[in-house]
Design a protein around this motif. Structure first.
Motif, PDB file in Angstrom:
ATOM      1  N   LYS A 142       0.832  -1.205   0.000  1.00 26.30           N
ATOM      2  CA  LYS A 142       0.000   0.000   0.000  1.00 26.30           C
ATOM      3  C   LYS A 142       0.865   1.253   0.000  1.00 26.30           C
ATOM      4  O   LYS A 142       0.565   2.237  -0.695  1.00 26.30           O
ATOM      5  CB  LYS A 142      -0.925  -0.001   1.213  1.00 26.30           C
ATOM      6  CG  LYS A 142      -1.951   1.119   1.194  1.00 26.30           C
ATOM      7  CD  LYS A 142      -2.955   0.977   2.319  1.00 26.30           C
ATOM      8  CE  LYS A 142      -4.011   2.078   2.237  1.00 26.30           C
ATOM      9  NZ  LYS A 142      -5.026   1.950   3.305  1.00 26.30           N
ATOM     10  N   ASN A 143       1.960   1.237   0.758  1.00 29.56           N
ATOM     11  CA  ASN A 143       2.849   2.398   0.806  1.00 29.56           C
ATOM     12  C   ASN A 143       3.597   2.607  -0.512  1.00 29.56           C
ATOM     13  O   ASN A 143       3.870   3.751  -0.907  1.00 29.56           O
ATOM     14  CB  ASN A 143       3.849   2.240   1.948  1.00 29.56           C
ATOM     15  CG  ASN A 143       3.209   2.420   3.308  1.00 29.56           C
ATOM     16  OD1 ASN A 143       2.206   3.127   3.437  1.00 29.56           O
ATOM     17  ND2 ASN A 143       3.763   1.791   4.323  1.00 29.56           N
ATOM     18  N   ILE A 144       3.928   1.497  -1.203  1.00 28.27           N
ATOM     19  CA  ILE A 144       4.701   1.602  -2.441  1.00 28.27           C
ATOM     20  C   ILE A 144       3.817   1.959  -3.635  1.00 28.27           C
ATOM     21  O   ILE A 144       4.156   2.829  -4.440  1.00 28.27           O
ATOM     22  CB  ILE A 144       5.455   0.281  -2.718  1.00 28.27           C
ATOM     23  CG1 ILE A 144       6.501   0.020  -1.621  1.00 28.27           C
ATOM     24  CG2 ILE A 144       6.140   0.327  -4.088  1.00 28.27           C
ATOM     25  CD1 ILE A 144       7.102  -1.373  -1.664  1.00 28.27           C
ATOM     26  N   THR A 145       2.682   1.290  -3.750  1.00 24.91           N
ATOM     27  CA  THR A 145       1.845   1.432  -4.940  1.00 24.91           C
ATOM     28  C   THR A 145       0.645   2.354  -4.734  1.00 24.91           C
ATOM     29  O   THR A 145      -0.024   2.717  -5.714  1.00 24.91           O
ATOM     30  CB  THR A 145       1.307   0.063  -5.391  1.00 24.91           C
ATOM     31  OG1 THR A 145       0.394  -0.434  -4.395  1.00 24.91           O
ATOM     32  CG2 THR A 145       2.434  -0.936  -5.595  1.00 24.91           C
ATOM     33  N   LYS A 146       0.358   2.678  -3.470  1.00 24.89           N
ATOM     34  CA  LYS A 146      -0.833   3.457  -3.123  1.00 24.89           C
ATOM     35  C   LYS A 146      -2.127   2.696  -3.448  1.00 24.89           C
ATOM     36  O   LYS A 146      -3.204   3.285  -3.540  1.00 24.89           O
ATOM     37  CB  LYS A 146      -0.859   4.815  -3.828  1.00 24.89           C
ATOM     38  CG  LYS A 146       0.443   5.602  -3.712  1.00 24.89           C
ATOM     39  CD  LYS A 146       0.874   5.780  -2.257  1.00 24.89           C
ATOM     40  CE  LYS A 146       2.199   6.549  -2.163  1.00 24.89           C
ATOM     41  NZ  LYS A 146       2.713   6.610  -0.759  1.00 24.89           N
ATOM     42  N   LEU A 147      -2.000   1.379  -3.596  1.00 29.50           N
ATOM     43  CA  LEU A 147      -3.158   0.537  -3.878  1.00 29.50           C
ATOM     44  C   LEU A 147      -3.460  -0.371  -2.692  1.00 29.50           C
ATOM     45  O   LEU A 147      -2.553  -0.758  -1.943  1.00 29.50           O
ATOM     46  CB  LEU A 147      -2.896  -0.347  -5.109  1.00 29.50           C
ATOM     47  CG  LEU A 147      -2.690   0.370  -6.443  1.00 29.50           C
ATOM     48  CD1 LEU A 147      -2.262  -0.640  -7.503  1.00 29.50           C
ATOM     49  CD2 LEU A 147      -3.950   1.088  -6.875  1.00 29.50           C
ATOM     50  N   GLN A 148      -4.717  -0.709  -2.516  1.00 26.04           N
ATOM     51  CA  GLN A 148      -5.115  -1.679  -1.507  1.00 26.04           C
ATOM     52  C   GLN A 148      -5.093  -3.052  -2.161  1.00 26.04           C
ATOM     53  O   GLN A 148      -5.943  -3.369  -2.988  1.00 26.04           O
ATOM     54  CB  GLN A 148      -6.530  -1.383  -0.984  1.00 26.04           C
ATOM     55  CG  GLN A 148      -6.962  -2.286   0.159  1.00 26.04           C
ATOM     56  CD  GLN A 148      -6.180  -2.027   1.447  1.00 26.04           C
ATOM     57  OE1 GLN A 148      -5.988  -0.882   1.843  1.00 26.04           O
ATOM     58  NE2 GLN A 148      -5.743  -3.094   2.086  1.00 26.04           N
ATOM     59  N   LEU A 149      -4.102  -3.857  -1.820  1.00 25.87           N
ATOM     60  CA  LEU A 149      -3.984  -5.143  -2.486  1.00 25.87           C
ATOM     61  C   LEU A 149      -5.043  -6.121  -2.000  1.00 25.87           C
ATOM     62  O   LEU A 149      -5.643  -5.943  -0.939  1.00 25.87           O
ATOM     63  CB  LEU A 149      -2.589  -5.741  -2.297  1.00 25.87           C
ATOM     64  CG  LEU A 149      -2.134  -6.199  -0.910  1.00 25.87           C
ATOM     65  CD1 LEU A 149      -2.675  -7.569  -0.540  1.00 25.87           C
ATOM     66  CD2 LEU A 149      -0.616  -6.241  -0.839  1.00 25.87           C
ATOM     67  N   LYS A 150      -5.237  -7.173  -2.778  1.00 28.10           N
ATOM     68  CA  LYS A 150      -6.137  -8.252  -2.423  1.00 28.10           C
ATOM     69  C   LYS A 150      -5.321  -9.483  -2.060  1.00 28.10           C
ATOM     70  O   LYS A 150      -4.547  -9.988  -2.875  1.00 28.10           O
ATOM     71  CB  LYS A 150      -7.064  -8.564  -3.597  1.00 28.10           C
ATOM     72  CG  LYS A 150      -7.839  -9.870  -3.475  1.00 28.10           C
ATOM     73  CD  LYS A 150      -8.830  -9.868  -2.328  1.00 28.10           C
ATOM     74  CE  LYS A 150      -9.616 -11.176  -2.289  1.00 28.10           C
ATOM     75  NZ  LYS A 150     -10.546 -11.261  -1.153  1.00 28.10           N
ATOM     76  N   MET A 151      -5.448  -9.946  -0.812  1.00 30.18           N
ATOM     77  CA  MET A 151      -4.806 -11.187  -0.411  1.00 30.18           C
ATOM     78  C   MET A 151      -5.642 -12.358  -0.916  1.00 30.18           C
ATOM     79  O   MET A 151      -6.853 -12.423  -0.685  1.00 30.18           O
ATOM     80  CB  MET A 151      -4.683 -11.274   1.109  1.00 30.18           C
ATOM     81  CG  MET A 151      -3.686 -10.311   1.724  1.00 30.18           C
ATOM     82  SD  MET A 151      -1.952 -10.565   1.218  1.00 30.18           S
ATOM     83  CE  MET A 151      -1.638 -12.226   1.773  1.00 30.18           C
TER      84      MET A 151
END
Length: 247
Positions: A69-78
């Motif tokens: 999230k800090n690197i891509t500014k995206l909320q990843l999906k686990m």
């Protein structure tokens, strides 16, 4: 769409860059070297729209969530095992005990062949048999390296540390010294596992196709010359991508 799929394994973290459904690039980060900075070096500078992570190293999950999230500014999906219920009937399994890597391999088997058995040669060796939307079961065995490590630590006759020579690892020739004999043994053991799993799957489930994947397929050069066997790089990543289309 530019999509990042990450496979967190016990030995390596593999990052796959998918553009419009095609795997265009992969990068490897040894799991023991994981850090925010090392991950950032692998993925910085790419404009991803989506990020999905499948992991068998649960102690890293929260850190990876935060770092991505800090690197891509995206909320990843686990990617969780329960997500695969859209792909398979898992009613006969304890979903909490099935690794997402096993289910990822099963997913790409279903897409490519419908009926197939897949073997992943990694930190551990596992096989999974698939018939359409059914997973018939899983076989888990120790890796070849674990056996060699056992020889290194318990065999007093071996004075020098044994290593598998990747250039000779596929040799079936009987060795003329300890190391060449070990390399031949590793190759025979891998092929013995393949043969046993394939014969059983063919007899029990009438499955005629086999897919081999994983970093330890160094023992298997030329085995894909057999018509019923296919070597498939990055099979788990490909399976995760297929699942990402539905969750």
């Amino acid at each position: 769409m530019n999509k990042l799929i990450i496979d967190v394994g016990n030995t390596n973290i593999k990052l796959g860059n998918f553009i419009d459904g095609k795997l265009t690039k992969t990068k490897i980060l040894p799991t023991k070297l994981y850090s925010f900075n090392n991950l950032k070096k692998k993925i910085d500078g790419v404009n991803y729209q989506q990020v999905y992570v499948g992991s068998v190293v649960k102690e890293l999950d929260k850190q990876i969530l935060r770092d991505i999230k800090n690197i891509t500014k995206l909320q990843l999906k686990m990617i969780r095992a329960i997500d695969f219920k859209k792909e398979f009937n898992l009613s006969k399994f304890n979903v909490n005990e099935i690794g997402t890597d096993i289910l990822g391999l099963a997913t790409i088997l279903k897409k490519l062949y419908k009926n197939a058995v897949g073997i992943s040669f990694g930190t551990a060796t596992f096989a999974v048999a698939v018939k359409c939307k059914r997973i018939m079961g899983v076989v888990i065995a120790s890796s070849i390296e674990m056996g060699i490590h056992q020889l290194n630590t318990t065999t007093s006759l071996i004075k020098n540390k044994l290593l598998v020579d990747t250039a000779k690892a596929s040799s079936l020739e009987f060795g003329k010294d300890t190391n060449s004999a070990i390399n031949s043994g590793a190759s025979h053991m891998a092929r013995g596992f393949i043969s046993s799993v394939y014969d059983y799957a063919k007899t029990k489930y009438h499955i005629n196709q086999m897919v081999l994947t994983g970093g330890k397929t160094i023992y298997l050069h030329d085995i894909d010359k057999l018509k019923h066997i296919k070597l498939l790089d990055n099979a788990v990543l490909l399976g995760y991508y297929e699942l990402s289309q539905t969750i």
